[in-house]
Every structure is written in structure tokens, then in C-alpha cells.
Write an enzyme that holds these catalytic residues in place. Structure first.
Site, PDB file in Angstrom:
ATOM      1  N   ASP A   1      -6.648 -15.301   1.701  1.00  0.00           N
ATOM      2  CA  ASP A   1      -5.471 -14.334   2.137  1.00  0.00           C
ATOM      3  C   ASP A   1      -4.846 -14.944   3.371  1.00  0.00           C
ATOM      4  O   ASP A   1      -5.190 -14.556   4.737  1.00  0.00           O
ATOM      5  CB  ASP A   1      -6.418 -13.263   2.707  1.00  0.00           C
ATOM      6  CG  ASP A   1      -5.475 -11.976   3.077  1.00  0.00           C
ATOM      7  OD1 ASP A   1      -4.310 -12.057   2.754  1.00  0.00           O
ATOM      8  OD2 ASP A   1      -6.048 -10.985   3.510  1.00  0.00           O
TER       9      ASP A   1
ATOM     10  N   GLU B   1       0.141 -12.448  10.450  1.00  0.00           N
ATOM     11  CA  GLU B   1      -0.824 -11.720  10.452  1.00  0.00           C
ATOM     12  C   GLU B   1      -2.163 -12.674  10.974  1.00  0.00           C
ATOM     13  O   GLU B   1      -2.706 -12.084  11.988  1.00  0.00           O
ATOM     14  CB  GLU B   1      -1.357 -11.323   8.979  1.00  0.00           C
ATOM     15  CG  GLU B   1      -2.417 -10.257   9.257  1.00  0.00           C
ATOM     16  CD  GLU B   1      -2.734  -9.828   7.837  1.00  0.00           C
ATOM     17  OE1 GLU B   1      -2.137 -10.047   6.798  1.00  0.00           O
ATOM     18  OE2 GLU B   1      -3.970  -9.381   7.614  1.00  0.00           O
TER      19      GLU B   1
ATOM     20  N   TRP C   1     -16.722  -9.732   4.083  1.00  0.00           N
ATOM     21  CA  TRP C   1     -15.859  -9.125   5.460  1.00  0.00           C
ATOM     22  C   TRP C   1     -16.045  -9.948   6.574  1.00  0.00           C
ATOM     23  O   TRP C   1     -15.219  -9.862   7.484  1.00  0.00           O
ATOM     24  CB  TRP C   1     -15.997  -7.629   5.695  1.00  0.00           C
ATOM     25  CG  TRP C   1     -15.557  -6.555   4.816  1.00  0.00           C
ATOM     26  CD1 TRP C   1     -15.048  -7.101   3.320  1.00  0.00           C
ATOM     27  CD2 TRP C   1     -15.639  -5.309   4.841  1.00  0.00           C
ATOM     28  NE1 TRP C   1     -14.621  -5.792   2.885  1.00  0.00           N
ATOM     29  CE2 TRP C   1     -14.908  -4.601   3.491  1.00  0.00           C
ATOM     30  CE3 TRP C   1     -16.007  -4.356   5.675  1.00  0.00           C
ATOM     31  CZ2 TRP C   1     -14.974  -3.372   3.233  1.00  0.00           C
ATOM     32  CZ3 TRP C   1     -16.083  -3.152   5.496  1.00  0.00           C
ATOM     33  CH2 TRP C   1     -15.361  -2.375   4.134  1.00  0.00           C
TER      34      TRP C   1
ATOM     35  N   ASN D   1       0.806  -1.170   0.015  1.00  0.00           N
ATOM     36  CA  ASN D   1      -0.001   0.136  -0.089  1.00  0.00           C
ATOM     37  C   ASN D   1       1.016   1.257   0.029  1.00  0.00           C
ATOM     38  O   ASN D   1       1.187   1.884   1.124  1.00  0.00           O
ATOM     39  CB  ASN D   1      -0.970   0.066   1.352  1.00  0.00           C
ATOM     40  CG  ASN D   1      -1.832  -1.226   1.214  1.00  0.00           C
ATOM     41  OD1 ASN D   1      -2.339  -1.753   0.117  1.00  0.00           O
ATOM     42  ND2 ASN D   1      -1.827  -1.879   2.203  1.00  0.00           N
TER      43      ASN D   1
ATOM     44  N   GLU E   1      -8.372  -3.519  -2.617  1.00  0.00           N
ATOM     45  CA  GLU E   1      -8.444  -2.790  -1.369  1.00  0.00           C
ATOM     46  C   GLU E   1      -8.541  -1.364  -1.412  1.00  0.00           C
ATOM     47  O   GLU E   1      -7.612  -0.488  -0.758  1.00  0.00           O
ATOM     48  CB  GLU E   1      -7.294  -3.352  -0.295  1.00  0.00           C
ATOM     49  CG  GLU E   1      -7.748  -5.130   0.077  1.00  0.00           C
ATOM     50  CD  GLU E   1      -6.942  -5.404   1.158  1.00  0.00           C
ATOM     51  OE1 GLU E   1      -7.541  -6.184   1.979  1.00  0.00           O
ATOM     52  OE2 GLU E   1      -5.449  -5.041   1.168  1.00  0.00           O
TER      53      GLU E   1
ATOM     54  N   HIS F   1     -10.561 -17.441   8.200  1.00  0.00           N
ATOM     55  CA  HIS F   1     -11.256 -16.169   8.556  1.00  0.00           C
ATOM     56  C   HIS F   1     -12.222 -15.843   9.519  1.00  0.00           C
ATOM     57  O   HIS F   1     -12.936 -15.228   9.500  1.00  0.00           O
ATOM     58  CB  HIS F   1     -11.759 -15.631   7.073  1.00  0.00           C
ATOM     59  CG  HIS F   1     -11.224 -14.086   7.081  1.00  0.00           C
ATOM     60  ND1 HIS F   1     -11.472 -12.917   7.480  1.00  0.00           N
ATOM     61  CD2 HIS F   1     -10.483 -13.604   5.546  1.00  0.00           C
ATOM     62  CE1 HIS F   1     -10.755 -12.100   7.059  1.00  0.00           C
ATOM     63  NE2 HIS F   1     -10.428 -12.194   5.989  1.00  0.00           N
TER      64      HIS F   1
END
Ligand code: BDP
Length: 718
Positions: free
Chosen positions: A381, A409, A550, A227, A308, A528
């Protein structure tokens, strides 16, 4: 003849700093510790290294000889000055294949390429000598590290017979570092790069970073976050980047940058970033020229586009290939590469597991030769477990890189002991069946990119065992056929000890550690289930976020009827519908068939591909509900047994590092209990089934876990 003998004083200084590290055993030496070998074993190594001669005189050969000097002085507890000459023999000789001394040996070196090496013991001028031979100095550097590694593992070095070259030409770390020194998904302190001080400042940590990378064959580093801040392409930042490139060059590491697609607007002052616009094309060309004037061996760019919220070519109704080629054409005259990321994740209601495949597969063959499409290991992810990404093997006319995440993460961040080698070999060795079965992912890729877990913490990676993930990433990118266990064994003997009473429990613990996390967080193919945004701790109940995909509840699809995400029943392709398409069909037919049938889907992917009733009978004969609860408990038990393994290691390692790891494991045990209890409490509120016999109820009601906030997130400062 150029001849120089390194001054004894320097060798003594090196010896001192190796044997009495200023920081004590806090992990800062990584796997390059070089403690003295037992006295009895030193003699044979000392003989083999009696006279070390380097028949190459570039900066990379110098880096290799300095490392040899540091390593041997430490391990043999005596300074060993090294001669740098052209064409002299010795007991240990580093030499380029083209040198007359080596030419006379008639060694086959063509297949070594520019980074490979061979190590042999042979006779030169009637004397026994070990030679490290390569076509280029980079190969000498890698050969030197292999030689040092052999001593660290106490191999008989006069019988060494190694011939290696890397399977993948590009082995690159991706730092998600921001210019303010914060690190996206970083759990090991601030960014290594001190932008305020660069192009000056103390280079010692940068040099140690480069040594560590070179020791495992990493040959590139992307300095900044995907990013990307457009400021990175301003002249003042490029000068800072050039200073780092100068430091890394002797270690055969090239520097890359992440760039924002709209940089022509933000940095260049243009009105558009449209790939079809001549001024935009010219801007990228001029920027590339400016960079290569400062950094002649600059590696290239990484681009995250139309994902994103990042800008990209689709903003101009053009494709990823159009965008990638725009930038690739500016780099091409200079030999640079564009890594174009396939992690595309928009706000649409589509199944995320299908989006990259849908957008990229039709573009196969449309990317320029100097573009590499960078694909995450799995289709969603970086989850604790995902099946391999269906794009692997299915873009035969495009160069593809595998992107792995070293920073944990979604795997507990800096909590506990989690060795990721087994996760990466699982994907590298997975059979794509493309074009035919027997084609593992590893053979379909031309690069590996690893999202770094490295920061300014004294131990570099937040915990000592996270160093093993840096190590394993490099070793696998060099040789993807290595097994996770072999790498764990190597790292353990370099980092801790080679006493088998300790190495066995450590390796066992490492090999169980990732599976433990999968079980206590997301068993049976769930994904997730983590808390929103910061992705730490359980939150399977979250179901009210703006976009359906999400929400953890979207991924578990747990309802009164059952659990799991049906990716096998053909659905609608209407993006406004929440019925997902049949993304199992994205795989090649033999793989798709295996995943699609309840009779053949691997247990570990059951709920990734299938929605089954809570009472569905698994191959074990038990219901999915019972197995789910069983897995949560096994995950927790695994962590307890890892703690026991670690207790056995205590007498054999230094107390400082032992204590650090012990507290990591204590934290992980708490975390595993939290995950186990919270998940069971939530899923039981939906299944409404009793717990299977001998499994205890969660300590608190569901509402307790829903309200729980970790007091401090990993990576946040104290
Ligand atoms: C996700 C991270 C996000 C990254 C993104 C990416 O949560 O911080 O920017 O991946 O890979 O996993 O671009």
C-alpha cells in the site's frame, strides 16, 4: 475563410495578469509561470512567433492558441495576437494534418494517432515557418505545450524536431475527494470541487487545473473518492459533474466517477446489487444512459469493491470479473471504461502482499475488453518503497493500469521535499520477466492512474515541491521511458529558474529526496511502520490492533531472533494461521529466484522478503543491525544536506517561495530526527545490541516516543 484577430485589449490584460500575478509568487502559477525571458534572448523567439496562425477552429485549438498567447506574451513581454484562420501560412502555424496547407508538405502523420503531434521548421509558400501538426485538436494542444516548454527551456525553436505520441492512452488523476469537500489522505486544503456552487460558480480555478493537466498530457480525472458516496450518481450531482466536464472538454480531459458497487440499492432503491439480477443490470444500463445524455464523452467508472469494508460481487458469491463486467456492459455501448481496483484488503490474517495476486491472477482473461484492472505500484500500500506488484506482466489477457499515489500518505504527507519521480521510474522500469526478461512494467500496462495531491491551497499541492509530483506523474504517463532526473530538470527550469547555479542544487536535492525518506522511515525493505490510521510519524512498536496485519510489528517481524518478513519460506495457506504463504513465488521464476536468495536479493528489499538474525552479515561485511542504524542516520544526513543545497539556491529565486521551501525542509529535518530516534530506540529494545561506533543514542527513552503525539497532523486545519 474564417478570420478573426484577437483584440489587443485582451492580450494586454493577459500580459498584465502574467507579469504581475495577484497572489505574488505563492506557487499558484505552477510550472506555467511564463516570466519574461532576458531581453537579449527575446528577439529570436519573437521572429519565430511573428505571425501565429491556427488553422483549426474547435474549442481545443482555441485552448491551445489562448495558452500560446498567454505564454508568449509573458515570456516575450509583448502582446502577440493570434490569427485563427483556415489555411493561411505564418511564422508559427498550428494545423491539422488534413488541411491542404499541411498536405502539401507531405509529412508522415499516421503514427501520431489522435493525441500525438509533430513540430518542424520548414518552408511554406517560400517562407520559413515552424509548424505544429496533429491529426486531432488534442494533439495540437499537446504540441503547443511542448513548444511552450521548449521556449521555457530556451531551446532553439527554429531547429525543433519533435515527434511524440503518448505511450499510454489513458493518463488519469484519481481524486479521493468527498462530497463535503474533505479529501481522504488530502494534505492541500479542501477539495477543488465546490459542489454547493456547481453547476455554477467561478470556473477560473477549474480552468487553471485543466490547463495544468493538459500541459503534462493528463487526459482524464476521477472526481471523487474511491470510498464512494452513492449520492454521486443522483441526477442532481450528475448535473454538477456535467458542468465540470464542459469546462474540462476543451482541454481534452474526460471526467470519470468512482461508484459504490451497491449503488443500485442506495441510489436506485432496489433490494439487491447482485450482478446476476436482471433489475440490477437494467439499473446500471439506465444510469449509464442518463450520464451519457448529460456528458457524451464521459470516461467511465472506478470501483473499489470487497476491500476495506466496501461492498462488491463477493457479497453475492461472485468474482471481481463478474462485478466488473456487470458495470462494463452498461458502459460499453457508450464507449466507457471500468477501472476495477485490485487493491483488495480484507480482515483476513493473510499476508497483504499476496491477497490481490491470489484473487486476481486466476481471473486473467475473464474481464471484458472495456475493463481495466487498476493495480497499485506495490503489493501492499503506497509504502516509501515496495517491490513492484507481482500482477504486472502476469495478467496478459487483461488490461492493467498502474496506480501511483501523488499525495504522500505514507511519505510525510505535506512535510518537506519529496520528489516521487525516482519511485515511479523504479517500478515502471522494473523487469517483470513476463513473458521473458527484458519486459519492464511500463510495457505491460495500458493506463496510469495517479491519486491526486491537489486541493484548494494557493499552491495547489500543499508544498511547492509537491507540484513536481503532479508534473512527473503526467510526464511519465505520457512517456514512461523518461528518467526521473530529466523530468526533475524540466520541472525545475519551468518552476524556478534556468540558472544552472540554482538548477544543479535543486535537481540534486530532488533526486536524493525520496531515498532520504526511505532511509529515515523504512530502510532495507521495512514497511508500514507508521502510526495507526493517520499514517504520520513512527510507531513501530504498535502490536495490539484487532487484526494482526494492521500492526507495524507484524510487518517488521522484529523479535529477539532477528528482523524482516519471511516471504520466501513456503508457509501454510490456512487463512487462520499467521504463517504467511510464500509470496515471493508470486513473481515470475527469474524474479522470484532473485528475491528469494539472500545472495541475490537487492539490499533495498532484504527485509521485505527475508527474516534475518540481527547479526546477519550483509554484503558490506557489516551486520544488518549496524546497517539499519547506518541507514537511519544517512536519511537524516541527507535531509541536512538538502537544506544546504537549498541555501545555495537563495540568490536565484524569489524570496517568498524560497522561504516556504526552507520551512518545509526545517520541518522535515525534525521529522527525520523523530523517525530516526524513535525507530532506533524501538529496535534496540528488541535487538539488545549496542549502537555501532560513532552513532549517537536517541535523544529520549523509547517510552517518550511511544507517548508522543504530533500536536497537529498535516492536512488538519490550523
Ligand atoms: C489506503 C488508504 C485509504 C484508501 C485505500 C485505497 O489509507 O484511505 O481508501 O488505500 O486505496 O492507502 O482504497
Amino acid at each position: 475563410m474564417i478570420e478573426s484577430s484577437r483584440p489587443l485589449k485582451l492580450a494586454m490584460a493577459l500580459l498584465l495578469c502574467v507579469t504581475s500575478p495577484a497572489h505574488g509568487e505563492d506557487g499558484h502559477l505552477l510550472w506555467l509561470r511564463y516570466p519574461p525571458l532576458p531581453e537579449a534572448e527575446r528577439a529570436s523567439y519573437r521572429r519565430s512567433a511573428a505571425e501565429i496562425v491556427a488553422n483549426a477552429n474547435g474549442p481545443t485549438a482555441a485552448a491551445a492558441t489562448e495558452e500560446l498567447e498567454r505564454a508568449l506574451s509573458g515570456m516575450l513581454a509583448t502582446p502577440l495576437p493570434i490569427r485563427r484562420t483556415i489555411d493561411r501560412d505564418g511564422a508559427l502555424v498550428l494545423a491539422l494534418a488534413g488541411s491542404p496547407l499541411i498536405g502539401a508538405l507531405h509529412l508522415e502523420t499516421n503514427d501520431l494517432g489522435s493525441e500525438g503531434f509533430l513540430i518542424r521548421t520548414c518552408r511554406i509558400n517560400g517562407r520559413e515557418a515552424t509548424v505544429i501538426v496533429a491529426n486531432r485538436e488534442a494533439g495540437l494542444l499537446y504540441g503547443t505545450f511542448a513548444y511552450i516548454r521548449a521556449i521555457q527551456q530556451r531551446h532553439a525553436i527554429n531547429r525543433l524536431h519533435l515527434r511524440e505520441h503518448p505511450a499510454l492512452p489513458l493518463r488519469i488523476l484519481n481524486h479521493w475527494d468527498n462530497l463535503d469537500r474533505s479529501v481522504e489522505r488530502g494534505y492541500a486544503g479542501k477539495s477543488l470541487w465546490n459542489w454547493a456552487q456547481l453547476p455554477g460558480g467561478d470556473p477560473s480555478r477549474y480552468i487553471d487545473y485543466a490547463r495544468a493537466n493538459a500541459s503534462v498530457g493528463i487526459n482524464g480525472t476521477v472526481l471523487n473518492n474511491v470510498n464512494a458516496d452513492p449520492k454521486i450518481l443522483t441526477t442532481s450531482y450528475l448535473k454538477k459533474v456535467a458542468a465540470l466536464a464542459d469546462i474540462f472538454r476543451p482541454y481534452a480531459i474526460r471526467v470519470y466517477l468512482s461508484v459504490r458497487f451497491s449503488s443500485p440499492i442506495e441510489t436506485g432503491g432496489l433490494a439487491t446489487a447482485d450482478p446476476g439480477d436482471a433489475a440490477v443490470q437494467q439499473w446500471w444500463r439506465a444510469k449509464a444512459e442518463e450520464i451519457y445524455r448529460l456528458i457524451p464523452d464521459f470516461g467511465g467508472f472506478v470501483v473499489k469493491a470487497n476491500s476495506e469494508g466496501q461492498p462488491g460481487p463477493q457479497d453475492y458469491h461472485m468474482t471481481h470479473a463478474d462485478g466488473a463486467n456487470l458495470i462494463a456492459r452498461a458502459l460499453r455501448p457508450h464507449g466507457g471504461t471500468v477501472f476495477w481496483r485490485a487493491f483488495v484488503y480484507g480482515d483476513s490474517q493473510k499476508d497483504r502482499a499476496a491477497q490481490a495476486y491470489d484473487e486476481f491472477r486466476p481471473l486473467d482473461g475473464k474481464f471484458d475488453q472495456n475493463v481495466i484492472v487498476q493495480v497499485k505500484n506495490g503489493p501492499i500500500d503506497f509504502q516509501p518503497r515496495e517491490p513492484f506488484h507481482p500482477l504486472f506482466g502476469q495478467m496478459p489477457h487483461t488490461r492493467v493500469a498502474l496506480e501511483a499515489q501523488l499525495t504522500r500518505e505514507y511519505l510525510g504527507q505535506n512535510t518537506g521535499v519529496v520528489y516521487l519521480g525516482p519511485m515511479w521510474t523504479e517500478v515502471l522500469h522494473a523487469d517483470t520477466c513476463s513473458p521473458r526478461c527484458g519486459t519492464p512494467v511500463a510495457t505491460t500496462i495500458s493506463a496510469m492512474a495517479g491519486v491526486a495531491n491537489i486541493g484548494s491551497d494557493p499552491d495547489w499541492t500543499g508544498t511547492i515541491f509537491d507540484q513536481s509530483n503532479w508534473y512527473a506523474f503526467g510526464r511519465l504517463a505520457w512517456e514512461p521511458r523518461l528518467s526521473a532526473r530529466e523530468i526533475a530538470a524540466e520541472w525545475t527550469s519551468l518552476t524556478w529558474t534556468d540558472d544552472r547555479r540554482a538548477t544543479q542544487p535543486i535537481i540534486t536535492m530532488m533526486m536524493r529526496s525520496r531515498e532520504a525518506v526511505v532511509r529515515f522511515m523504512t530502510p532495507l525493505g521495512l514497511a508500514h511502520q507508521m502510526a495507526t490510521d493517520y499514517h504520520y510519524g513512527p510507531a513501530p512498536w504498535v502490536c495490539n490492533l484487532k487484526h494482526e496485519n494492521w500492526n507495524p510489528c507484524y510487518y517488521s517481524r522484529a523479535d529477539a531472533g532477528g528482523i524482516g518478513f519471511d516471504r520466501v519460506t513456503p508457509g501454510t495457506t490456512d487463512p487462520a494461521s499467521s504463517t504467511p504463504p510464500n509470496s515471493a513465488a508470486d513473481y515470475m521464476p527469474p524474479v522470484a529466484r532473485r528475491f528469494s536468495s539472500l545472495a541475490t536479493v537487492p539490499r533495498k528489499y532484504l527485509l521485505w522478503f527475508h527474516h534475518v538474525p540481527w547479526t546477519y552479515r550483509m554484503r558490506s561485511g557489516r551486520t544488518v543491525w549496524d546497517e539499519l542504524v547506518g541507514d537511519y542516520d544517512r536519511g537524516l544526513e541527507e535531509v541536512s544536506s538538502m537544506r544546504q543545497s537549498w541555501d545555495m539556491v537563495r540568490p536565484y529565486v524569489d524570496v517568498q517561495r524560497w522561504t516556504m521551501v526552507r520551512s518545509d525542509l526545517v520541518r522535515e529535518q525534525k521529522e527525520a530526527r523523530w523517525w530516526r530516534d524513535a525507530s532506533i530506540a524501538y529496535f534496540q529494545s528488541i535487538s539488545r545490541l549496542p549502537l555501532p561506533a560513532h552513532h549517537r543514542a536517541p535523544a529520549h527513552p523509547l517510552s517518550y516516543y511511544e507517548a508522543l503525539r504530533p500536536p497537529r497532523l498535516p492536512g488538519e486545519s490550523e
